[in-house]
Motif scaffolding. Sequence first.
Motif, PDB file in Angstrom:
ATOM      1  N   TYR A   4      31.735  18.878 -31.820  1.00 15.67           N
ATOM      2  CA  TYR A   4      31.204  17.813 -31.220  1.00 15.67           C
ATOM      3  C   TYR A   4      29.657  17.855 -31.491  1.00 15.67           C
ATOM      4  O   TYR A   4      29.053  18.822 -31.400  1.00 15.67           O
ATOM      5  N   LEU A   6      25.967  16.353 -30.353  1.00 17.00           N
ATOM      6  CA  LEU A   6      25.309  15.284 -29.471  1.00 17.00           C
ATOM      7  C   LEU A   6      23.820  15.430 -29.433  1.00 17.00           C
ATOM      8  O   LEU A   6      22.997  16.431 -30.298  1.00 17.00           O
ATOM      9  N   THR A   7      23.110  14.381 -29.345  1.00 16.27           N
ATOM     10  CA  THR A   7      21.468  14.491 -29.583  1.00 16.27           C
ATOM     11  C   THR A   7      20.896  14.332 -28.230  1.00 16.27           C
ATOM     12  O   THR A   7      21.292  13.336 -27.365  1.00 16.27           O
ATOM     13  N   ILE A  45      20.547  13.131 -22.135  1.00 19.82           N
ATOM     14  CA  ILE A  45      21.429  13.023 -23.265  1.00 19.82           C
ATOM     15  C   ILE A  45      21.785  11.492 -23.243  1.00 19.82           C
ATOM     16  O   ILE A  45      21.769  10.882 -21.943  1.00 19.82           O
ATOM     17  N   ALA A  49      26.857   8.036 -25.524  1.00 19.63           N
ATOM     18  CA  ALA A  49      27.818   8.989 -26.265  1.00 19.63           C
ATOM     19  C   ALA A  49      28.299  10.144 -25.456  1.00 19.63           C
ATOM     20  O   ALA A  49      29.407  10.560 -25.623  1.00 19.63           O
ATOM     21  N   PHE A  50      27.460  10.549 -24.278  1.00 16.71           N
ATOM     22  CA  PHE A  50      27.959  11.611 -23.373  1.00 16.71           C
ATOM     23  C   PHE A  50      29.500  11.305 -22.539  1.00 16.71           C
ATOM     24  O   PHE A  50      30.330  11.924 -22.702  1.00 16.71           O
ATOM     25  N   ALA A  53      32.194  11.296 -25.089  1.00 13.52           N
ATOM     26  CA  ALA A  53      32.541  12.849 -25.089  1.00 13.52           C
ATOM     27  C   ALA A  53      33.514  13.495 -24.299  1.00 13.52           C
ATOM     28  O   ALA A  53      34.451  13.657 -24.455  1.00 13.52           O
ATOM     29  N   ILE A  66      24.150  20.668 -30.134  1.00 10.34           N
ATOM     30  CA  ILE A  66      23.070  19.540 -29.529  1.00 10.34           C
ATOM     31  C   ILE A  66      21.970  19.604 -30.529  1.00 10.34           C
ATOM     32  O   ILE A  66      21.326  20.947 -30.550  1.00 10.34           O
TER      33      ILE A  66
END
Length: 226
Positions: A4, A6-7, A45, A49-50, A53, A66
């Motif tokens: 996974y 994440l940004t 975040i 997108a979160f 997920a 991340i």
Amino acid sequence: MSDYQLTANVRKELGKGASRRLRRANEQVAAIIYGGEKAPQPITIDKAAFYKAIEDEAFFSSLINIDVDGNKEQVIIRDLQRHPYKALVTHADFMRVDATHEMKLHVPLHVVGEDKCKGIKDDGGVLHVLANDIEISCLPKDLPEYLEVDISNLELGATLHLSDLALPAGVSSVALSHGEEHDSGVVSITHPTRGTADDNAEGDEAQPNAEPEAPEANAKQDDKGE
């Protein structure tokens, strides 16, 4: 194990007021990364997108990469704080992982082999899932997304315990590390419940013409009257 990505951005405005403004904007989720030798890092975040997920069960038992303003962190999710009555995540906690140190994490259990289970298929037993997940200890590289519980050969009246699970190499049960007395059940096959509503209905039909006692009492009163 799923991978996974994440940004995130460093969260510079802290406090209740800043958190309320963040929730009202409804575009980002407040979070924090902690653990290891670094100081805790508040972040935000991207909400879309979160939320995508966390729809995946494996997200909660996987390593997460991340990117925080260009700095990469490898973490696992430790906690989610949700709104008391709205479908909103108000805060997320991530913990840094160290490739050289074992970590403890709950992973889900997936029951397989139900269609071949002797106790169910041949004897009409009922499956009872006694645990949906277990806590394991392992290095980050050995972290499984889930553990399979194969009940193909489970007989009627039998129970599978933690010690019966086939754990991957490098993975151990935290509960069992405390002694055999913590070897709890995971799934069991029991006899079907007796005395169902259908059985009661059949019992009622077996005596459709039962006579109440009241008419007999009335008849005796009529005899006295004569």
